[in-house]
Design a protein around this motif. Sequence first.
Motif, mmCIF file in Angstrom:
data_model
loop_
_atom_site.group_PDB
_atom_site.id
_atom_site.type_symbol
_atom_site.label_atom_id
_atom_site.label_comp_id
_atom_site.label_asym_id
_atom_site.label_seq_id
_atom_site.Cartn_x
_atom_site.Cartn_y
_atom_site.Cartn_z
ATOM 1 N N PHE A 75 34.479 -1.110 64.455
ATOM 2 C CA PHE A 75 34.028 0.092 65.152
ATOM 3 C C PHE A 75 34.558 0.071 66.583
ATOM 4 O O PHE A 75 34.589 -0.976 67.225
ATOM 5 C CB PHE A 75 32.500 0.146 65.200
ATOM 6 C CG PHE A 75 31.860 0.349 63.858
ATOM 7 C CD1 PHE A 75 31.553 1.620 63.420
ATOM 8 C CD2 PHE A 75 31.563 -0.729 63.045
ATOM 9 C CE1 PHE A 75 30.957 1.826 62.188
ATOM 10 C CE2 PHE A 75 30.968 -0.546 61.807
ATOM 11 C CZ PHE A 75 30.668 0.736 61.380
ATOM 12 N N LYS A 76 34.943 1.254 67.076
ATOM 13 C CA LYS A 76 35.422 1.366 68.453
ATOM 14 C C LYS A 76 34.853 2.617 69.111
ATOM 15 O O LYS A 76 34.647 3.628 68.453
ATOM 16 C CB LYS A 76 36.951 1.471 68.497
ATOM 17 C CG LYS A 76 37.671 0.237 68.045
ATOM 18 C CD LYS A 76 39.168 0.426 68.132
ATOM 19 C CE LYS A 76 39.874 -0.813 67.609
ATOM 20 N NZ LYS A 76 41.334 -0.648 67.646
ATOM 21 N N ALA A 77 34.636 2.513 70.411
ATOM 22 C CA ALA A 77 34.283 3.661 71.242
ATOM 23 C C ALA A 77 35.283 3.675 72.387
ATOM 24 O O ALA A 77 35.379 2.714 73.150
ATOM 25 C CB ALA A 77 32.861 3.537 71.767
ATOM 26 N N VAL A 78 36.071 4.746 72.502
ATOM 27 C CA VAL A 78 37.115 4.860 73.515
ATOM 28 C C VAL A 78 36.714 5.916 74.532
ATOM 29 O O VAL A 78 36.412 7.058 74.170
ATOM 30 C CB VAL A 78 38.467 5.254 72.876
ATOM 31 C CG1 VAL A 78 39.547 5.375 73.937
ATOM 32 C CG2 VAL A 78 38.866 4.272 71.803
ATOM 33 N N ASN A 79 36.700 5.528 75.797
ATOM 34 C CA ASN A 79 36.408 6.460 76.872
ATOM 35 C C ASN A 79 37.671 7.283 77.140
ATOM 36 O O ASN A 79 38.682 6.748 77.579
ATOM 37 C CB ASN A 79 35.979 5.707 78.132
ATOM 38 C CG ASN A 79 35.531 6.628 79.235
ATOM 39 O OD1 ASN A 79 35.748 7.829 79.199
ATOM 40 N ND2 ASN A 79 34.892 6.059 80.247
ATOM 41 N N THR A 80 37.616 8.581 76.879
ATOM 42 C CA THR A 80 38.802 9.438 76.979
ATOM 43 C C THR A 80 38.911 10.194 78.294
ATOM 44 O O THR A 80 39.791 11.034 78.451
ATOM 45 C CB THR A 80 38.822 10.455 75.822
ATOM 46 O OG1 THR A 80 37.693 11.326 75.940
ATOM 47 C CG2 THR A 80 38.806 9.758 74.472
ATOM 48 N N VAL A 81 38.015 9.915 79.235
ATOM 49 C CA VAL A 81 38.029 10.637 80.509
ATOM 50 C C VAL A 81 38.336 9.687 81.673
ATOM 51 O O VAL A 81 38.426 8.485 81.494
ATOM 52 C CB VAL A 81 36.697 11.391 80.763
ATOM 53 C CG1 VAL A 81 36.477 12.468 79.708
ATOM 54 C CG2 VAL A 81 35.524 10.440 80.815
ATOM 55 N N SER A 82 38.441 10.232 82.868
ATOM 56 C CA SER A 82 38.844 9.446 84.034
ATOM 57 C C SER A 82 37.684 8.853 84.825
ATOM 58 O O SER A 82 37.878 8.369 85.929
ATOM 59 C CB SER A 82 39.711 10.308 84.960
ATOM 60 O OG SER A 82 38.972 11.424 85.390
ATOM 61 N N THR A 83 36.484 8.876 84.253
ATOM 62 C CA THR A 83 35.322 8.269 84.904
ATOM 63 C C THR A 83 34.650 7.300 83.941
ATOM 64 O O THR A 83 34.745 7.445 82.728
ATOM 65 C CB THR A 83 34.296 9.332 85.343
ATOM 66 O OG1 THR A 83 33.894 10.089 84.197
ATOM 67 C CG2 THR A 83 34.873 10.261 86.386
ATOM 68 N N SER A 84 33.961 6.307 84.484
ATOM 69 C CA SER A 84 33.229 5.341 83.664
ATOM 70 C C SER A 84 31.978 5.990 83.082
ATOM 71 O O SER A 84 31.430 6.920 83.670
ATOM 72 C CB SER A 84 32.819 4.131 84.510
ATOM 73 O OG SER A 84 33.950 3.445 84.968
ATOM 74 N N PRO A 115 32.734 12.519 76.235
ATOM 75 C CA PRO A 115 33.853 11.727 76.742
ATOM 76 C C PRO A 115 34.350 10.605 75.821
ATOM 77 O O PRO A 115 35.412 10.057 76.055
ATOM 78 C CB PRO A 115 33.320 11.143 78.052
ATOM 79 C CG PRO A 115 31.846 11.127 77.884
ATOM 80 C CD PRO A 115 31.521 12.302 77.004
ATOM 81 N N PHE A 116 33.597 10.263 74.781
ATOM 82 C CA PHE A 116 33.986 9.133 73.935
ATOM 83 C C PHE A 116 34.438 9.578 72.549
ATOM 84 O O PHE A 116 33.857 10.472 71.939
ATOM 85 C CB PHE A 116 32.823 8.140 73.782
ATOM 86 C CG PHE A 116 32.662 7.250 74.974
ATOM 87 C CD1 PHE A 116 33.210 5.979 74.991
ATOM 88 C CD2 PHE A 116 31.984 7.692 76.091
ATOM 89 C CE1 PHE A 116 33.069 5.159 76.100
ATOM 90 C CE2 PHE A 116 31.836 6.879 77.204
ATOM 91 C CZ PHE A 116 32.383 5.611 77.209
ATOM 92 N N LYS A 117 35.484 8.894 72.075
ATOM 93 C CA LYS A 117 35.963 9.064 70.710
ATOM 94 C C LYS A 117 35.564 7.805 69.946
ATOM 95 O O LYS A 117 35.778 6.687 70.436
ATOM 96 C CB LYS A 117 37.475 9.245 70.684
ATOM 97 C CG LYS A 117 38.018 9.559 69.315
ATOM 98 C CD LYS A 117 39.485 9.936 69.405
ATOM 99 C CE LYS A 117 39.856 10.752 68.196
ATOM 100 N NZ LYS A 117 41.149 11.397 68.361
ATOM 101 N N PHE A 118 34.987 7.988 68.762
ATOM 102 C CA PHE A 118 34.467 6.875 67.970
ATOM 103 C C PHE A 118 35.320 6.684 66.723
ATOM 104 O O PHE A 118 35.677 7.648 66.052
ATOM 105 C CB PHE A 118 33.013 7.144 67.589
ATOM 106 C CG PHE A 118 32.121 7.329 68.788
ATOM 107 C CD1 PHE A 118 31.603 6.239 69.458
ATOM 108 C CD2 PHE A 118 31.831 8.599 69.266
ATOM 109 C CE1 PHE A 118 30.800 6.403 70.579
ATOM 110 C CE2 PHE A 118 31.025 8.778 70.375
ATOM 111 C CZ PHE A 118 30.501 7.672 71.039
ATOM 112 N N THR A 119 35.644 5.415 66.430
ATOM 113 C CA THR A 119 36.508 5.104 65.306
ATOM 114 C C THR A 119 35.847 4.062 64.409
ATOM 115 O O THR A 119 35.237 3.108 64.902
ATOM 116 C CB THR A 119 37.866 4.555 65.786
ATOM 117 O OG1 THR A 119 38.452 5.523 66.659
ATOM 118 C CG2 THR A 119 38.806 4.280 64.636
ATOM 119 N N LEU A 120 36.014 4.242 63.107
ATOM 120 C CA LEU A 120 35.543 3.294 62.098
ATOM 121 C C LEU A 120 36.746 2.930 61.239
ATOM 122 O O LEU A 120 37.389 3.812 60.686
ATOM 123 C CB LEU A 120 34.466 3.970 61.257
ATOM 124 C CG LEU A 120 33.789 3.155 60.180
ATOM 125 C CD1 LEU A 120 32.489 3.824 59.803
ATOM 126 C CD2 LEU A 120 34.634 2.972 58.962
#
Length: 127
Positions: A75-84, A115-120
Amino acid sequence: MLFKPRTHLLGLVLFAVSTIHAQTDDLTCFDHRASLDCSSFISNFCSSVNPDTVGPDNTISWCFNGPLAGKSCIFKAVNTVSTSGSPGEPACNTALNDVTATCPKGGSGQLSGHPFKFTLTPSNEPC
């Protein structure tokens, strides 16, 4: 005049239900992975990454062994924006549940405006 408050109340109830059950807008299915039911790990992943702060363009990931011997679910969560920010448990659960319901070989999903994209990713190897 009696119907106006009821109509307003009904509108609020419908709005609340629709916002609670947001759907994943950006849903992509994998076709080159193992077919594996990873749904039993979604809640654990989403609750464990929720308090974490992830920097811009960074990823937080977890690997779970099973549900079959010798196989795993990544599982992954990727922050796709320019802020934490934090992945957020409700968005994570919604996106990943939509992925498992639609994509038997895994995939990714992101809620509109989130802001997050989730992957399985199911794997034929252990973690």
